[in-house]
Design a protein around this motif. Structure first.
Motif, PDB file in Angstrom:
ATOM      1  N   GLY A 206     -18.616 -26.533 -29.422  1.00 51.84           N
ATOM      2  CA  GLY A 206     -18.478 -27.529 -30.473  1.00 51.84           C
ATOM      3  C   GLY A 206     -19.303 -27.159 -31.676  1.00 51.84           C
ATOM      4  O   GLY A 206     -19.362 -25.998 -32.081  1.00 51.84           O
ATOM      5  N   GLU A 207     -19.973 -28.168 -32.250  1.00 51.87           N
ATOM      6  CA  GLU A 207     -20.826 -27.966 -33.422  1.00 51.87           C
ATOM      7  C   GLU A 207     -22.277 -28.110 -32.988  1.00 51.87           C
ATOM      8  O   GLU A 207     -22.700 -29.174 -32.525  1.00 51.87           O
ATOM      9  N   TYR A 208     -23.033 -27.029 -33.156  1.00 51.57           N
ATOM     10  CA  TYR A 208     -24.412 -26.968 -32.697  1.00 51.57           C
ATOM     11  C   TYR A 208     -25.389 -27.228 -33.836  1.00 51.57           C
ATOM     12  O   TYR A 208     -25.260 -26.655 -34.916  1.00 51.57           O
ATOM     13  N   ASP A 209     -26.353 -28.112 -33.598  1.00 52.11           N
ATOM     14  CA  ASP A 209     -27.440 -28.382 -34.539  1.00 52.11           C
ATOM     15  C   ASP A 209     -28.743 -28.316 -33.745  1.00 52.11           C
ATOM     16  O   ASP A 209     -28.970 -29.152 -32.868  1.00 52.11           O
ATOM     17  N   PRO A 210     -29.602 -27.332 -34.014  1.00 54.46           N
ATOM     18  CA  PRO A 210     -30.804 -27.147 -33.199  1.00 54.46           C
ATOM     19  C   PRO A 210     -31.822 -28.282 -33.288  1.00 54.46           C
ATOM     20  O   PRO A 210     -32.620 -28.462 -32.368  1.00 54.46           O
ATOM     21  N   THR A 211     -31.796 -29.060 -34.339  1.00 52.21           N
ATOM     22  CA  THR A 211     -32.799 -30.112 -34.485  1.00 52.21           C
ATOM     23  C   THR A 211     -32.222 -31.512 -34.598  1.00 52.21           C
ATOM     24  O   THR A 211     -32.964 -32.487 -34.595  1.00 52.21           O
ATOM     25  N   GLY A 212     -30.921 -31.616 -34.692  1.00 51.05           N
ATOM     26  CA  GLY A 212     -30.301 -32.927 -34.871  1.00 51.05           C
ATOM     27  C   GLY A 212     -29.232 -33.213 -33.853  1.00 51.05           C
ATOM     28  O   GLY A 212     -29.409 -32.997 -32.661  1.00 51.05           O
ATOM     29  N   ARG A 213     -28.087 -33.636 -34.349  1.00 51.14           N
ATOM     30  CA  ARG A 213     -26.977 -34.062 -33.494  1.00 51.14           C
ATOM     31  C   ARG A 213     -25.997 -32.912 -33.281  1.00 51.14           C
ATOM     32  O   ARG A 213     -25.332 -32.466 -34.216  1.00 51.14           O
TER      33      ARG A 213
ATOM     34  N   THR B 117     -32.668 -20.215 -20.518  1.00 50.89           N
ATOM     35  CA  THR B 117     -32.884 -19.116 -21.455  1.00 50.89           C
ATOM     36  C   THR B 117     -32.376 -19.397 -22.863  1.00 50.89           C
ATOM     37  O   THR B 117     -32.689 -18.644 -23.773  1.00 50.89           O
ATOM     38  N   TRP B 118     -31.602 -20.452 -23.049  1.00 52.17           N
ATOM     39  CA  TRP B 118     -31.013 -20.730 -24.350  1.00 52.17           C
ATOM     40  C   TRP B 118     -31.817 -21.820 -25.050  1.00 52.17           C
ATOM     41  O   TRP B 118     -31.537 -23.016 -24.905  1.00 52.17           O
ATOM     42  N   SER B 119     -32.794 -21.409 -25.824  1.00 54.83           N
ATOM     43  CA  SER B 119     -33.671 -22.339 -26.520  1.00 54.83           C
ATOM     44  C   SER B 119     -32.897 -23.263 -27.457  1.00 54.83           C
ATOM     45  O   SER B 119     -31.969 -22.827 -28.144  1.00 54.83           O
ATOM     46  N   ASP B 120     -33.283 -24.517 -27.451  1.00 55.68           N
ATOM     47  CA  ASP B 120     -32.740 -25.572 -28.309  1.00 55.68           C
ATOM     48  C   ASP B 120     -31.312 -25.971 -27.984  1.00 55.68           C
ATOM     49  O   ASP B 120     -30.722 -26.779 -28.685  1.00 55.68           O
ATOM     50  N   ARG B 121     -30.750 -25.438 -26.898  1.00 56.57           N
ATOM     51  CA  ARG B 121     -29.406 -25.842 -26.480  1.00 56.57           C
ATOM     52  C   ARG B 121     -29.509 -27.008 -25.501  1.00 56.57           C
ATOM     53  O   ARG B 121     -30.538 -27.234 -24.861  1.00 56.57           O
ATOM     54  N   SER B 122     -28.413 -27.729 -25.372  1.00 61.22           N
ATOM     55  CA  SER B 122     -28.340 -28.864 -24.460  1.00 61.22           C
ATOM     56  C   SER B 122     -27.952 -28.402 -23.070  1.00 61.22           C
ATOM     57  O   SER B 122     -27.104 -27.527 -22.913  1.00 61.22           O
TER      58      SER B 122
END
Length: 136
Positions: free
Chosen positions: A30-37, A101-106
């Motif tokens: 989808g659409e990835y945002d590391p610090t938001g939605r 291993t995937w930093s900032d991912r959900s």
């Protein structure tokens, strides 16, 4: 914050129930945002190739790359990953934290006993942080 469409949530839960007693897993696009939605648009099921699939999950690296190619072809980004815990806990396990291993991912986890669908973002320095899930 993770926006998760009702249909995608239902597909993941159905896979988790159907895969019991083994853990199921996959990738969220989808659409990835590391610090938001971040917004999930689709889910890509993967085979669990872990040595002990009742208590662990592992996506084959070649299958993972094929999924990433499909995401790119659809102009989607890697939002995160999902897997199930057929017998709990309804949160990341120590193994999940060690293997992240995937930093900032959900990382969405479907716990079947007790039933709960939750999401956590993995931060390289801080570990897993619970994130709000908007089911839309």
């Amino acid at each position: 914050m993770l926006a998760l469409p009702k249909a995608v949530r239902a597909e993941i839960v159905e896979r988790a129930r159907g895969g019991r007693p083994l853990e199921i897993c996959g990738v969220l696009g989808g659409e990835y945002d590391p610090t938001g939605r971040s917004e999930v648009g689709s889910q890509y099921p993967a085979e669990n190739v872990a040595e002990h699939p009742r208590t662990r999950y592992r996506i084959d690296p070649e299958e993972q790359l094929a999924i990433f190619d499909r995401l790119e072809a659809r102009d989607e980004e890697i939002v995160g990953f999902y897997h199930s815990h057929p017998r709990g806990p309804p949160r990341p396990s120590e193994t999940d934290a060690a293997d992240a291993t995937w930093s900032d991912r959900s990382y969405v986890i479907v716990s079947l006993e007790p039933f709960e669908v939750g999401s956590w973002r993995w931060r390289e320095d801080d570990g897993f942080e619970r994130e709000d899930v908007a089911v839309e």
